[in-house]
Design a protein around this motif. Structure first.
Motif, mmCIF file in Angstrom:
data_model
loop_
_atom_site.group_PDB
_atom_site.id
_atom_site.type_symbol
_atom_site.label_atom_id
_atom_site.label_comp_id
_atom_site.label_asym_id
_atom_site.label_seq_id
_atom_site.Cartn_x
_atom_site.Cartn_y
_atom_site.Cartn_z
ATOM 1 N N THR A 31 14.577 -1.404 7.725
ATOM 2 C CA THR A 31 15.808 -0.779 7.258
ATOM 3 C C THR A 31 15.503 0.638 6.805
ATOM 4 O O THR A 31 14.490 0.877 6.128
ATOM 5 C CB THR A 31 16.420 -1.575 6.092
ATOM 6 N N THR A 32 16.359 1.587 7.183
ATOM 7 C CA THR A 32 16.157 2.980 6.796
ATOM 8 C C THR A 32 16.858 3.285 5.474
ATOM 9 O O THR A 32 17.647 2.486 4.960
ATOM 10 C CB THR A 32 16.699 3.932 7.871
ATOM 11 N N ASP A 33 16.604 4.482 4.960
ATOM 12 C CA ASP A 33 17.253 4.906 3.727
ATOM 13 C C ASP A 33 18.745 5.162 3.919
ATOM 14 O O ASP A 33 19.489 5.322 2.950
ATOM 15 C CB ASP A 33 16.573 6.163 3.160
ATOM 16 N N GLU A 34 19.204 5.181 5.182
ATOM 17 C CA GLU A 34 20.624 5.335 5.473
ATOM 18 C C GLU A 34 21.275 4.009 5.857
ATOM 19 O O GLU A 34 22.446 3.973 6.228
ATOM 20 C CB GLU A 34 20.815 6.360 6.599
ATOM 21 N N GLY A 35 20.504 2.914 5.791
ATOM 22 C CA GLY A 35 21.062 1.591 6.017
ATOM 23 C C GLY A 35 20.998 1.069 7.434
ATOM 24 O O GLY A 35 21.438 -0.056 7.706
ATOM 25 N N GLN A 36 20.425 1.832 8.378
ATOM 26 C CA GLN A 36 20.295 1.334 9.747
ATOM 27 C C GLN A 36 19.192 0.283 9.826
ATOM 28 O O GLN A 36 18.190 0.374 9.102
ATOM 29 C CB GLN A 36 19.990 2.476 10.714
ATOM 30 N N VAL A 37 19.368 -0.682 10.732
ATOM 31 C CA VAL A 37 18.467 -1.827 10.812
ATOM 32 C C VAL A 37 17.994 -2.027 12.253
ATOM 33 O O VAL A 37 18.762 -1.859 13.211
ATOM 34 C CB VAL A 37 19.167 -3.113 10.328
ATOM 35 N N GLY A 38 16.720 -2.372 12.396
ATOM 36 C CA GLY A 38 16.173 -2.749 13.692
ATOM 37 C C GLY A 38 15.308 -3.989 13.573
ATOM 38 O O GLY A 38 14.717 -4.243 12.510
ATOM 39 N N ILE A 39 15.257 -4.765 14.649
ATOM 40 C CA ILE A 39 14.501 -6.019 14.680
ATOM 41 C C ILE A 39 13.390 -5.918 15.723
ATOM 42 O O ILE A 39 13.616 -5.475 16.858
ATOM 43 C CB ILE A 39 15.414 -7.208 15.030
ATOM 44 N N GLY A 40 12.190 -6.340 15.339
ATOM 45 C CA GLY A 40 11.064 -6.387 16.263
ATOM 46 C C GLY A 40 10.243 -7.641 16.044
ATOM 47 O O GLY A 40 10.636 -8.538 15.295
ATOM 48 N N LEU A 60 6.226 3.125 5.178
ATOM 49 C CA LEU A 60 7.328 3.382 4.256
ATOM 50 C C LEU A 60 7.430 4.872 3.954
ATOM 51 O O LEU A 60 6.429 5.529 3.660
ATOM 52 C CB LEU A 60 7.131 2.589 2.970
ATOM 53 N N GLY A 61 8.625 5.393 4.092
ATOM 54 C CA GLY A 61 8.858 6.824 3.884
ATOM 55 C C GLY A 61 8.669 7.676 5.117
ATOM 56 O O GLY A 61 8.999 8.864 5.124
ATOM 57 N N ALA A 62 8.160 7.075 6.205
ATOM 58 C CA ALA A 62 7.932 7.829 7.442
ATOM 59 C C ALA A 62 9.234 8.035 8.201
ATOM 60 O O ALA A 62 10.209 7.298 8.017
ATOM 61 C CB ALA A 62 6.927 7.096 8.321
ATOM 62 N N ASP A 63 9.251 9.037 9.059
ATOM 63 C CA ASP A 63 10.391 9.314 9.921
ATOM 64 C C ASP A 63 10.602 8.123 10.859
ATOM 65 O O ASP A 63 9.718 7.780 11.645
ATOM 66 C CB ASP A 63 10.116 10.585 10.725
ATOM 67 N N ALA A 64 11.775 7.506 10.801
ATOM 68 C CA ALA A 64 12.040 6.297 11.569
ATOM 69 C C ALA A 64 12.164 6.553 13.065
ATOM 70 O O ALA A 64 12.143 5.600 13.852
ATOM 71 C CB ALA A 64 13.320 5.631 11.061
ATOM 72 N N LEU A 65 12.303 7.817 13.465
ATOM 73 C CA LEU A 65 12.488 8.119 14.882
ATOM 74 C C LEU A 65 11.288 8.811 15.514
ATOM 75 O O LEU A 65 11.295 9.064 16.718
ATOM 76 C CB LEU A 65 13.744 8.973 15.078
ATOM 77 N N ASP A 66 10.262 9.097 14.733
ATOM 78 C CA ASP A 66 9.050 9.721 15.294
ATOM 79 C C ASP A 66 7.989 8.637 15.464
ATOM 80 O O ASP A 66 7.038 8.526 14.683
ATOM 81 C CB ASP A 66 8.549 10.839 14.387
ATOM 82 N N LEU A 67 8.158 7.854 16.512
ATOM 83 C CA LEU A 67 7.322 6.673 16.693
ATOM 84 C C LEU A 67 5.901 7.018 17.103
ATOM 85 O O LEU A 67 4.951 6.322 16.724
ATOM 86 C CB LEU A 67 7.960 5.726 17.710
ATOM 87 N N ASP A 68 5.722 8.078 17.877
ATOM 88 C CA ASP A 68 4.374 8.473 18.252
ATOM 89 C C ASP A 68 3.563 8.879 17.028
ATOM 90 O O ASP A 68 2.393 8.490 16.888
ATOM 91 C CB ASP A 68 4.422 9.628 19.257
ATOM 92 N N ALA A 69 4.178 9.653 16.146
ATOM 93 C CA ALA A 69 3.466 10.096 14.949
ATOM 94 C C ALA A 69 3.084 8.913 14.069
ATOM 95 O O ALA A 69 1.970 8.849 13.523
ATOM 96 C CB ALA A 69 4.317 11.092 14.165
ATOM 97 N N LEU A 70 3.984 7.952 13.928
ATOM 98 C CA LEU A 70 3.701 6.788 13.091
ATOM 99 C C LEU A 70 2.570 5.953 13.689
ATOM 100 O O LEU A 70 1.651 5.534 12.969
ATOM 101 C CB LEU A 70 4.959 5.934 12.932
#
Length: 363
Positions: A20-29, A52-62
């Motif tokens: 869950t993001t800080d804006e309330g969006q949710v994803g399942i994996g 936690l706290g990482a950019d939810a859309l920068d998957l390569d960086a994570l």
């Protein structure tokens, strides 16, 4: 948009991750199957503090951050845990865009041809032939995979003479037009694998998987060079540097990354794209009907060099029963890439409610 909460729902064999993001969006994996309860512990202890706290859309960086930060713990469990977060973020991304993951990658949801994958060596050639023929008639499969040799078998068969009887028996049962794959599961030395490859060629086998111990890349490359049928491999390899070696050596003809073992779709895409640059077919390992097969379908629907068939287990698997609200099924030898947003599937609420729960959060 930052990752605010990571939840796991785990049992022994399967583990679901909800981000869950800080804006309330949710994803399942999903984390990698098997010992998923242990993987969930690794996720919360070692991966969640980095995510936690990482950019939810920068998957390569994570993905890169997690692998580098856990360099003292190289190994499968880090990648098995990372997969759960990575695939949940891909689901989140798709839902944000109103697109399937396949579409996010530039593909189009459609039916893909499956090969019915047998997991058994405890079955006689006659019984195996009868069940594959029955599935061919009932489900329309135009390709199958069978198990030869013995797992890490040191050139031994499951019982003497089984492989020599099995391969021609299956070929006669499924007919000359069906594609036939075999899996050696790290059984052979190069000399024995090359010898076996001639039996396979005589019976129209088009895919010889993991003929040698997978860590013996030189052995596998030797079989590829001197054997009589195309060699496949890579399912166990989670280290991207090892994948560079596989490509550099041309150790295999067909690459088989496992999305869950590798650490998720983000890292699997790097392997698939490199294979595409080299013109090498990609036939991922997806040996059970958990979400690994869902991930695989989306990947294959969007890459440059997908193999002609994808792996679809034919085995009854009690630990997957009741997992997805709409389980994947083969019809006329094909399975549909789910077309809904994200992964396009839903995990059963009842399954989640019965699983062990844990949470890590930024607050």
């Amino acid at each position: 948009m930052r990752i605010a909460k990571i939840e796991t729902f785990s049992r022994e064999h399967l583990g679901v991750v909800r981000v869950t993001t800080d804006e309330g969006q949710v994803g399942i994996g999903q984390v990698s199957p098997f010992n998923a309860d242990l993987t969930a512990l690794v996720l919360h202890r070692q991966i969640a503090p980095l995510a936690l706290g990482a950019d939810a859309l920068d998957l390569d960086a994570l993905s890169d951050r997690v692998i580098e930060a856990t360099y003292k713990f190289p190994g499968s469990y880090i990648c098995r845990a990372l997969c759960g977060i990575d695939t949940a973020l891909w689901d989140l991304h798709g839902k944000l865009e109103g697109k399937s993951v396949c579409e996010l990658l530039g593909g189009t949801p459609r039916p893909l041809d499956a090969y019915g994958s047998s997991m058994r060596r405890d079955i006689t050639p006659r019984d195996e032939a009868e069940r594959l023929k029955r599935l061919q008639d009932e489900r329309g499969y135009r390709a199958f995979k069978i198990r030869i040799g013995k797992v890490c078998g040191h050139d031994q068969d499951e019982w003497p003479g089984r492989t020599e009887e099995l391969v021609p028996t299956i070929r006669r049962a499924i007919g000359p037009e069906a594609a036939l794959h075999v899996d050696g599961n790290s059984c052979y030395t190069p000399a024995k694998a090359i010898e076996v490859s001639h039996l396979l060629a005589d019976n129209g086998v088009c895919h010889f998987e993991e003929p040698c111990p997978y860590w013996e890349l030189d052995w596998t490359a030797e079989v590829r060079r001197f054997g009589a049928v195309p060699v496949a491999g890579g399912e166990q390899d989670y280290d991207l540097k090892q994948w560079e070696r596989i490509f550099w050596m041309r150790a295999v003809d067909i690459v088989q990354p496992d999305i869950c073992y590798l650490g998720g779709l983000t890292r699997a895409l790097r392997v698939a794209r490199r294979a595409g640059e080299l013109g090498i077919p990609v036939t991922p390992h997806s040996a059970n009907r958990s979400m690994v097969t869902v991930f695989t379908l989306h990947l294959l629907g969007a890459i440059a060099t997908p193999g002609p068939y994808f792996e679809f287990s034919i085995e009854p698997t009690p630990w997957v029963d009741g997992f997805l609200t709409e389980p994947l099924e083969a019809t006329d030898g094909q399975v549909m890439i789910p077309s809904g947003p994200g992964w396009g599937v839903e995990v059963s609420p009842a399954w989640l409610a019965a699983a062990d729960y844990a949470v890590s959060s930024a607050s």
